[in-house]
Design a protein around this motif. Structure first.
Motif, mmCIF file in Angstrom:
data_model
loop_
_atom_site.group_PDB
_atom_site.id
_atom_site.type_symbol
_atom_site.label_atom_id
_atom_site.label_comp_id
_atom_site.label_asym_id
_atom_site.label_seq_id
_atom_site.Cartn_x
_atom_site.Cartn_y
_atom_site.Cartn_z
ATOM 1 N N LEU A 292 0.836 3.418 6.482
ATOM 2 C CA LEU A 292 1.544 2.232 6.973
ATOM 3 C C LEU A 292 3.051 2.455 6.944
ATOM 4 C CD1 LEU A 292 -0.415 -0.786 5.397
ATOM 5 C CD2 LEU A 292 -0.618 0.171 7.702
ATOM 6 N N ARG A 293 3.536 3.137 5.921
ATOM 7 C CA ARG A 293 4.980 3.409 5.853
ATOM 8 C C ARG A 293 5.402 4.396 6.945
ATOM 9 N NH1 ARG A 293 7.355 0.946 1.758
ATOM 10 N NH2 ARG A 293 6.103 0.323 -0.052
ATOM 11 N N THR A 294 4.569 5.397 7.200
ATOM 12 C CA THR A 294 4.867 6.338 8.287
ATOM 13 C C THR A 294 4.966 5.597 9.613
ATOM 14 O OG1 THR A 294 3.772 8.185 7.164
ATOM 15 C CG2 THR A 294 3.989 8.340 9.556
ATOM 16 N N TYR A 295 4.017 4.726 9.855
ATOM 17 C CA TYR A 295 4.018 3.922 11.079
ATOM 18 C C TYR A 295 5.266 3.043 11.143
ATOM 19 C CZ TYR A 295 2.884 -0.233 13.880
ATOM 20 O OH TYR A 295 2.937 -1.287 14.761
ATOM 21 N N HIS A 296 5.574 2.359 10.048
ATOM 22 C CA HIS A 296 6.702 1.424 10.033
ATOM 23 C C HIS A 296 8.018 2.140 10.314
ATOM 24 C CE1 HIS A 296 9.683 -1.348 8.088
ATOM 25 N NE2 HIS A 296 8.981 -2.219 8.793
ATOM 26 N N GLN A 297 8.186 3.322 9.735
ATOM 27 C CA GLN A 297 9.416 4.082 9.954
ATOM 28 C C GLN A 297 9.531 4.572 11.392
ATOM 29 O OE1 GLN A 297 8.961 7.079 6.944
ATOM 30 N NE2 GLN A 297 9.360 5.644 5.262
ATOM 31 N N SER A 298 8.390 4.725 12.075
ATOM 32 C CA SER A 298 8.394 5.234 13.448
ATOM 33 C C SER A 298 8.549 4.139 14.496
ATOM 34 C CB SER A 298 7.095 6.008 13.720
ATOM 35 O OG SER A 298 6.974 7.122 12.864
ATOM 36 N N LEU A 299 8.556 2.869 14.084
ATOM 37 C CA LEU A 299 8.690 1.775 15.048
ATOM 38 C C LEU A 299 10.031 1.816 15.778
ATOM 39 C CD1 LEU A 299 7.201 -1.308 13.145
ATOM 40 C CD2 LEU A 299 6.365 -0.364 15.305
ATOM 41 N N LEU A 311 4.803 -6.270 7.761
ATOM 42 C CA LEU A 311 3.742 -5.417 8.306
ATOM 43 C C LEU A 311 2.532 -5.424 7.382
ATOM 44 C CD1 LEU A 311 2.424 -3.177 10.021
ATOM 45 C CD2 LEU A 311 3.788 -1.519 8.713
ATOM 46 N N LEU A 312 2.762 -5.301 6.079
ATOM 47 C CA LEU A 312 1.644 -5.256 5.140
ATOM 48 C C LEU A 312 0.845 -6.555 5.173
ATOM 49 C CD1 LEU A 312 0.073 -3.751 2.991
ATOM 50 C CD2 LEU A 312 1.716 -4.569 1.285
ATOM 51 N N SER A 313 1.528 -7.689 5.247
ATOM 52 C CA SER A 313 0.818 -8.966 5.354
ATOM 53 C C SER A 313 -0.007 -9.028 6.636
ATOM 54 C CB SER A 313 1.809 -10.129 5.317
ATOM 55 O OG SER A 313 2.360 -10.274 4.034
ATOM 56 N N ASP A 314 0.592 -8.593 7.743
ATOM 57 C CA ASP A 314 -0.147 -8.579 9.008
ATOM 58 C C ASP A 314 -1.363 -7.657 8.921
ATOM 59 O OD1 ASP A 314 1.537 -10.372 10.250
ATOM 60 O OD2 ASP A 314 2.716 -8.840 11.297
ATOM 61 N N PHE A 315 -1.198 -6.527 8.249
ATOM 62 C CA PHE A 315 -2.314 -5.586 8.108
ATOM 63 C C PHE A 315 -3.451 -6.204 7.299
ATOM 64 C CE2 PHE A 315 -4.535 -2.228 5.769
ATOM 65 C CZ PHE A 315 -4.994 -1.450 6.829
ATOM 66 N N LYS A 316 -3.111 -6.921 6.253
ATOM 67 C CA LYS A 316 -4.148 -7.566 5.442
ATOM 68 C C LYS A 316 -4.936 -8.576 6.272
ATOM 69 C CE LYS A 316 -1.692 -7.085 1.022
ATOM 70 N NZ LYS A 316 -1.048 -7.808 -0.107
ATOM 71 N N VAL A 317 -4.222 -9.385 7.046
ATOM 72 C CA VAL A 317 -4.903 -10.378 7.882
ATOM 73 C C VAL A 317 -5.749 -9.678 8.944
ATOM 74 C CG1 VAL A 317 -4.587 -12.349 9.422
ATOM 75 C CG2 VAL A 317 -3.066 -12.058 7.463
ATOM 76 N N ALA A 318 -5.189 -8.640 9.569
ATOM 77 C CA ALA A 318 -5.930 -7.906 10.599
ATOM 78 C C ALA A 318 -7.186 -7.256 10.027
ATOM 79 C CB ALA A 318 -5.027 -6.848 11.231
ATOM 80 N N THR A 319 -7.115 -6.806 8.784
ATOM 81 C CA THR A 319 -8.278 -6.194 8.139
ATOM 82 C C THR A 319 -9.389 -7.221 7.938
ATOM 83 O OG1 THR A 319 -6.907 -4.540 7.035
ATOM 84 C CG2 THR A 319 -9.066 -4.984 6.066
ATOM 85 N N LEU A 320 -9.031 -8.420 7.505
ATOM 86 C CA LEU A 320 -10.032 -9.478 7.357
ATOM 87 C C LEU A 320 -10.655 -9.819 8.706
ATOM 88 C CD1 LEU A 320 -8.158 -11.836 4.849
ATOM 89 C CD2 LEU A 320 -9.963 -10.177 4.330
ATOM 90 N N ASP A 321 -9.839 -9.841 9.743
ATOM 91 C CA ASP A 321 -10.342 -10.143 11.081
ATOM 92 C C ASP A 321 -11.303 -9.062 11.555
ATOM 93 O OD1 ASP A 321 -10.105 -11.968 13.407
ATOM 94 O OD2 ASP A 321 -9.322 -10.192 14.425
ATOM 95 N N TYR A 322 -10.938 -7.808 11.333
ATOM 96 C CA TYR A 322 -11.786 -6.696 11.764
ATOM 97 C C TYR A 322 -13.124 -6.708 11.022
ATOM 98 C CZ TYR A 322 -13.174 -2.046 13.262
ATOM 99 O OH TYR A 322 -13.865 -0.989 13.820
#
Length: 397
Positions: A292-299, A311-322
């Motif tokens: 996630l940090r690699t991705y964030h730095q590449s934005l 980003l981490l909060s969005d990832f947590k929500v997206a994980t629950l959705d998936y």
């Protein structure tokens, strides 16, 4: 196979005027979609050339088709139209080109009556490869491509884009009525099926996960649906970001994404969890925060515009959705024996989580970790337009 439903040579020559001959080198029909795809060998005045052709011209539904079948076909046709919209809107392709986001060159797109779709594009199979699960060493370049794609439209999705209102086919609002009702039983049944071979799935706490996930589903969906509340987080998402939908160069580095059937506005983290569930090695998800940090730095957008904590909060929500989607739909009725069969005969389009039980263990561990924050609403947007959720620092529970 039957001849193409149009004059292939004339079609190609419209896109490549100096073409003198066209031959089909390799052709196949792709799964449920029924798409005919072919690699073409061209002779041109400047030498040989290879192109890729995709033809979607589904026949009529059979007499007596159910309402569910009708709706599924309708959604499929709309997804093909979505891809053609993306490919023919210069705002998308030009933006990606300006940021060095590689995609196959598109030579021609033809749509007839929203029921027939033909695309002609660069063929990349000679220099590139598709892998269902890519080597861990190549994950950074895949994340870099995805971040550059998202960064191209972060907080700046073109208006009147003509794409899906919500990118992806996973979001709750894209799913059929009644599907969510199956969630508690499906989680329990899956865990019971695997409990005899994997101690993790025998844990009694998992029997409540389905009902707990069901209870937060609406809040999860609202967090991820583009709107005023999250407009500073919204970008274009790929919507189906798995190994079958991006090329890796055989020699050296390089990634090129394709297949835009489910592309539209959304939260970029939905593509990240899709990738983690379907197409990376265990070592990557075991240290997913580093990815996630690699991705964030590449934005390549200002960190204050989208902090890592957001980003981490969005990832947590997206994980629950998936996880909700996976258990409601993909994993229904699965058993260890089905997993073994899929592992023996790998389907490029079938995610790793459907043949590799440790990936489901990792996903359920994340769900258990993130559910308390969702149940207290700490994960969800509140307090102002575009503001990140409160109490969303790494490791919060």
């Amino acid at each position: 196979m039957a001849p193409m439903p149009f004059d292939l040579e004339a079609f190609v020559r419209e896109a490549v005027p100096d073409c003198t001959s066209v031959a089909i080198r390799k052709e196949e029909v792709m799964g449920y979609s029924g798409a005919r795809v072919a690699e073409l060998s061209l002779q041109t005045s400047s030498g040989p050339r290879s192109l890729f052709l995709k033809v979607i011209a589904p026949g009529p539904l059979p007499e007596g088709a159910t309402e569910a079948e009708r709706l599924k076909r309708q959604g499929s046709l709309k997804s093909y139209a979505n891809e053609c919209t993306f490919l023919t809107d210069p705002r998308f392709i030009q933006k990606l080109q300006s940021r060095g986001v590689r995609t196959p060159e598109i030579l021609k797109v033809e749509v007839e009556a929203e029921a027939s779709f033909v695309t002609l594009q660069e063929c990349m199979t000679q220099d590139c490869v598709l892998l269902p699960v890519h080597p861990a060493a190549r994950t950074p370049e895949v994340l870099h491509w995805l971040a550059r794609f998202h960064g191209s439209f972060h907080g700046a999705v073109p208006s009147e884009h003509g794409l899906w209102e919500v990118g992806s086919h996973v979001h709750l609002d894209k799913r059929p009525p009644g599907e969510l009702d199956k969630l508690p039983a499906n989680v329990t049944n899956f865990c019971e099926a695997f409990a005899g071979e994997y101690a993790f799935f025998a844990r009694p706490e998992l029997r409540q996960v389905g009902a707990r996930l069901q209870a937060v589903t609406r809040g999860v969906a609202d967090h991820l649906r583009p709107g005023e509340h999250n407009k500073s987080h919204v970008t274009l998402v790929h919507g189906d970001f798995k190994g079958a939908n991006y090329f890796l160069k055989r020699e050296g580095g390089g990634v090129a994404g394709f297949d835009w059937q489910w592309t539209g506005p959304g939260i970029g983290a939905t593509d990240l969890i899709y990738l983690f569930a379907t197409g990376v090695e265990d070592s990557v998800v075991d240290d997913y925060l580093a990815s996630l940090r690699t991705y964030h730095q590449s934005l390549e957008i200002p960190s204050e515009a989208y902090p890592f904590e957001a980003l981490l909060s969005d990832f947590k929500v997206a994980t629950l959705d998936y996880a909700r989607w996976a258990f409601c739909y993909r994993l229904a009725g699965d058993t260890p024996e089905k997993y073994r069969q899929r592992a023996e005969k790998v389907d490029m389009n079938m995610g790793y989580f459907r043949r590799h039980p440790p990936r489901m263990q990792w996903l359920l561990q994340r769900v258990e970790e993130y559910l308390p924050e969702a149940e207290s609403s700490r994960l969800f947007f509140r307090g102002g337009v575009g503001q990140a959720p409160v109490d969303s620092e790494p490791g919060a529970s």
